[in-house]
Design a protein around this motif. Structure first.
Motif, PDB file in Angstrom:
ATOM      1  N   LEU A   8       0.845  -1.189   0.000  1.00 27.07           N
ATOM      2  CA  LEU A   8       0.000   0.000   0.000  1.00 27.07           C
ATOM      3  C   LEU A   8       0.880   1.237   0.000  1.00 27.07           C
ATOM      4  O   LEU A   8       2.104   1.165   0.100  1.00 27.07           O
ATOM      5  CB  LEU A   8      -0.965  -0.002   1.177  1.00 27.07           C
ATOM      6  CG  LEU A   8      -0.439   0.037   2.610  1.00 27.07           C
ATOM      7  CD1 LEU A   8      -1.605   0.272   3.570  1.00 27.07           C
ATOM      8  CD2 LEU A   8       0.241  -1.254   3.004  1.00 27.07           C
ATOM      9  N   ASP A   9       0.248   2.389  -0.122  1.00 25.17           N
ATOM     10  CA  ASP A   9       1.009   3.641  -0.226  1.00 25.17           C
ATOM     11  C   ASP A   9       1.597   4.067   1.108  1.00 25.17           C
ATOM     12  O   ASP A   9       2.776   4.394   1.211  1.00 25.17           O
ATOM     13  CB  ASP A   9       0.106   4.768  -0.762  1.00 25.17           C
ATOM     14  CG  ASP A   9      -0.315   4.565  -2.197  1.00 25.17           C
ATOM     15  OD1 ASP A   9       0.470   3.962  -2.960  1.00 25.17           O
ATOM     16  OD2 ASP A   9      -1.421   4.996  -2.557  1.00 25.17           O
ATOM     17  N   LEU A  10       0.747   4.078   2.141  1.00 24.53           N
ATOM     18  CA  LEU A  10       1.159   4.705   3.397  1.00 24.53           C
ATOM     19  C   LEU A  10       0.607   3.955   4.599  1.00 24.53           C
ATOM     20  O   LEU A  10      -0.558   3.561   4.614  1.00 24.53           O
ATOM     21  CB  LEU A  10       0.648   6.153   3.433  1.00 24.53           C
ATOM     22  CG  LEU A  10       0.833   6.950   4.721  1.00 24.53           C
ATOM     23  CD1 LEU A  10       2.313   7.225   4.983  1.00 24.53           C
ATOM     24  CD2 LEU A  10       0.045   8.247   4.664  1.00 24.53           C
ATOM     25  N   ILE A  11       1.456   3.784   5.598  1.00 19.63           N
ATOM     26  CA  ILE A  11       1.010   3.305   6.900  1.00 19.63           C
ATOM     27  C   ILE A  11       1.322   4.378   7.932  1.00 19.63           C
ATOM     28  O   ILE A  11       2.430   4.921   7.966  1.00 19.63           O
ATOM     29  CB  ILE A  11       1.678   1.977   7.286  1.00 19.63           C
ATOM     30  CG1 ILE A  11       0.940   0.809   6.629  1.00 19.63           C
ATOM     31  CG2 ILE A  11       1.687   1.779   8.802  1.00 19.63           C
ATOM     32  CD1 ILE A  11       1.380  -0.560   7.084  1.00 19.63           C
ATOM     33  N   ILE A  12       0.337   4.675   8.759  1.00 21.62           N
ATOM     34  CA  ILE A  12       0.501   5.602   9.877  1.00 21.62           C
ATOM     35  C   ILE A  12       0.405   4.770  11.142  1.00 21.62           C
ATOM     36  O   ILE A  12      -0.577   4.050  11.344  1.00 21.62           O
ATOM     37  CB  ILE A  12      -0.586   6.692   9.863  1.00 21.62           C
ATOM     38  CG1 ILE A  12      -0.584   7.437   8.526  1.00 21.62           C
ATOM     39  CG2 ILE A  12      -0.387   7.667  11.028  1.00 21.62           C
ATOM     40  CD1 ILE A  12      -1.804   8.318   8.314  1.00 21.62           C
ATOM     41  N   ILE A  13       1.418   4.858  11.993  1.00 23.02           N
ATOM     42  CA  ILE A  13       1.437   4.084  13.233  1.00 23.02           C
ATOM     43  C   ILE A  13       1.162   5.020  14.400  1.00 23.02           C
ATOM     44  O   ILE A  13       1.997   5.850  14.747  1.00 23.02           O
ATOM     45  CB  ILE A  13       2.780   3.362  13.429  1.00 23.02           C
ATOM     46  CG1 ILE A  13       3.141   2.524  12.197  1.00 23.02           C
ATOM     47  CG2 ILE A  13       2.740   2.475  14.667  1.00 23.02           C
ATOM     48  CD1 ILE A  13       4.524   1.896  12.263  1.00 23.02           C
ATOM     49  N   GLY A  14      -0.018   4.893  14.996  1.00 25.32           N
ATOM     50  CA  GLY A  14      -0.395   5.747  16.116  1.00 25.32           C
ATOM     51  C   GLY A  14      -1.513   6.699  15.749  1.00 25.32           C
ATOM     52  O   GLY A  14      -1.373   7.497  14.822  1.00 25.32           O
ATOM     53  N   ALA A  15      -2.644   6.607  16.488  1.00 27.33           N
ATOM     54  CA  ALA A  15      -3.839   7.367  16.127  1.00 27.33           C
ATOM     55  C   ALA A  15      -4.189   8.434  17.148  1.00 27.33           C
ATOM     56  O   ALA A  15      -5.331   8.550  17.583  1.00 27.33           O
ATOM     57  CB  ALA A  15      -5.020   6.421  15.930  1.00 27.33           C
ATOM     58  N   GLY A  16      -3.180   9.234  17.525  1.00 24.32           N
ATOM     59  CA  GLY A  16      -3.449  10.445  18.292  1.00 24.32           C
ATOM     60  C   GLY A  16      -3.761  11.575  17.327  1.00 24.32           C
ATOM     61  O   GLY A  16      -4.018  11.331  16.142  1.00 24.32           O
TER      62      GLY A  16
END
Length: 313
Positions: A8-16
Motif C-alpha cells: 500500500l502507499d502509506l502506513i501511519i502508526i499511532g492514532a493520536g
C-alpha cells in the motif's frame, strides 16, 4: 502460518491527533493508506477532561475532540485498525516493512505518530501500589477517590489541569512541586491557587508511598532543608513528563538521548519515506495544535514522496 503480504502507499502508526490529521490529509489525497493503533483511537487527548486551547472550540472534552477527528478521517475514507499491535518493523531507503499479528505490510512510506506515555514516578513502591493509589490519568481513575485526599506531582500544565479535575471528586488535592514555580499557563495556575480544595506545597518532592493493600500515606522531602515527613494521602497522580514510544524503531531511526525521533522541519527522519510526527518527535512544545501541524506536514510530504516513487518505477 504464513502471513499475507499487503502493499500500500502509506502506513501511519499511532492514532493520536498527529496520526488522525495525517490520515485526514492522506485520505483527501486518495492514498491507499492504513492507520494502526494499538490502543484506543485518540491518544492522550482522549484522557483530557477539558481542552480550552484548541482553535475553534472555546471548551471541548478530550473524548469529544478525539471522536470528531476520528469521524472526519473515516468519512474521508481512512481505514483505521484499532487495537492492533505492530510486532516488527524493518526500514531502509528502498523498502519498508510493518508486521502485525495478521499481516505483513509493505508501504511506500510510513508516518510514526506513536506519541508518548507518562513517565513513572521514581519511587521504590511505584509498582507495588500501581493502580492501588499510584496513577497517571485523573480522567481514568479520579472518580475512585470521591471524598478522599489525593496528591498530584508535577509542575506543568498537565499537573495543574489534573489537580483541578481531581477537585471535582476529592475532598482535598495536594499539589506537590519540587521547585518554587510552575511552568504552566498563568490562567490555569491562578485558578489552581485560588481553588479552596487545592493546597500547593512548593519545594517539596515525593520520596515514596506506603500503606497496607492500598496506598495510605505519602513520604515527602523538602528540597531546600532536607526535612522529611509523612502525610495522609489516599492516592497520588504523577505528571512528571513523558517517555516516547520508540522502542520498536530504535534500530532504524535516529533518536535523541531521551528517545525522541529526530526529524527535519518536514518531519523527515534519517530514512527516506519515514516520518515522525507529534509527541514522539524531538521538539520544544508538545500541544494538540503542534501535533496536528506535524501530522499535516508529514502527510503532505509523504504524498510527494509516494508520487515521486511511483514515477521512478
Amino acid at each position: 502460518m504464513n502471513k499475507e503480504v499487503k502493499e500500500l502507499d502509506l502506513i501511519i502508526i499511532g492514532a493520536g491527533p498527529a496520526g488522525l490529521t495525517a490520515a485526514i490529509y492522506a485520505s483527501r489525497a486518495k492514498l491507499n493508506m492504513l492507520l494502526i493503533e494499538d490502543a484506543i483511537v485518540g491518544g492522550q487527548v482522549r484522557s483530557s477532561y477539558t481542552i480550552e486551547n484548541y482553535p475553534g472550540f472555546k471548551k471541548v472534552e478530550g473524548g469529544t475532540l478525539a471522536d470528531l477527528m476520528q469521524e472526519q478521517a473515516q468519512e474521508l475514507g481512512a481505514e483505521i485498525d484499532e487495537f492492533d499491535m505492530v510486532e516488527r518493523v524493518q526500514f531502509s531507503d528502498s523498502e519498508k516493512i510493518v508486521e502485525t499479528s495478521s499481516y505483513i505490510y509493505k508501504p511506500k512510506a510510513v508516518i510514526i505518530s506513536t506519541g508518548a506515555v507518562p513517565r513513572k514516578l521514581p519511587i521504590a513502591n511505584e509498582e507495588k501500589y500501581a493502580g492501588k493509589g499510584v496513577h497517571y490519568c485523573a480522567v481514568c481513575d479520579g472518580a475512585m477517590y470521591e471524598g478522599k485526599t489525593v496528591g498530584v506531582v508535577g509542575g506543568g500544565n498537565s499537573a495543574l489541569e489534573e489537580a483541578l479535575f481531581l477537585s471535582r471528586f476529592a475532598e482535598k488535592v495536594i499539589l506537590v512541586r519540587r521547585y518554587d514555580y510552575f511552568k504552566g499557563e498563568k490562567a490555569t495556575l491562578d485558578e489552581v491557587l485560588n481553588h479552596p480544595k487545592i493546597e500547593v506545597m512548593y519545594n517539596w518532592d515525593l520520596v515514596d508511598v506506603n500503606g497496607a493493600e492500598f496506598m495510605e500515606k505519602a513520604k515527602i522531602k523538602n528540597t531546600l532543608t532536607g526535612e522529611e515527613k509523612e502525610i495522609v494521602m489516599d492516592a497520588v497522580f504523577g505528571y512528571i513528563g513523558t517517555e516516547p514510544k520508540t522502542k520498536l524503531f530504535k534500530d532504524y531511526i535516529n533518536l535523541n538521548p531521551q528517545g525522541y525521533i529526530l526529524t527535519d522541519e518536514n518531519m523527515r527522519t534519517n530514512i527516506k519515506g519515514v516520518y515522525g510526527a507529534g509527541d514522539v518527535r524531538e521538539k520544544a512544545f508538545r500541544q494538540i495544535t503542534t501535533a496536528v501541524a506535524d501530522g499535516t506536514i508529514s502527510a503532505l510530504d509523504a504524498e510527494k514522496y509516494i508520487v515521486e516513487s511511483k514515477r521512478v518505477k
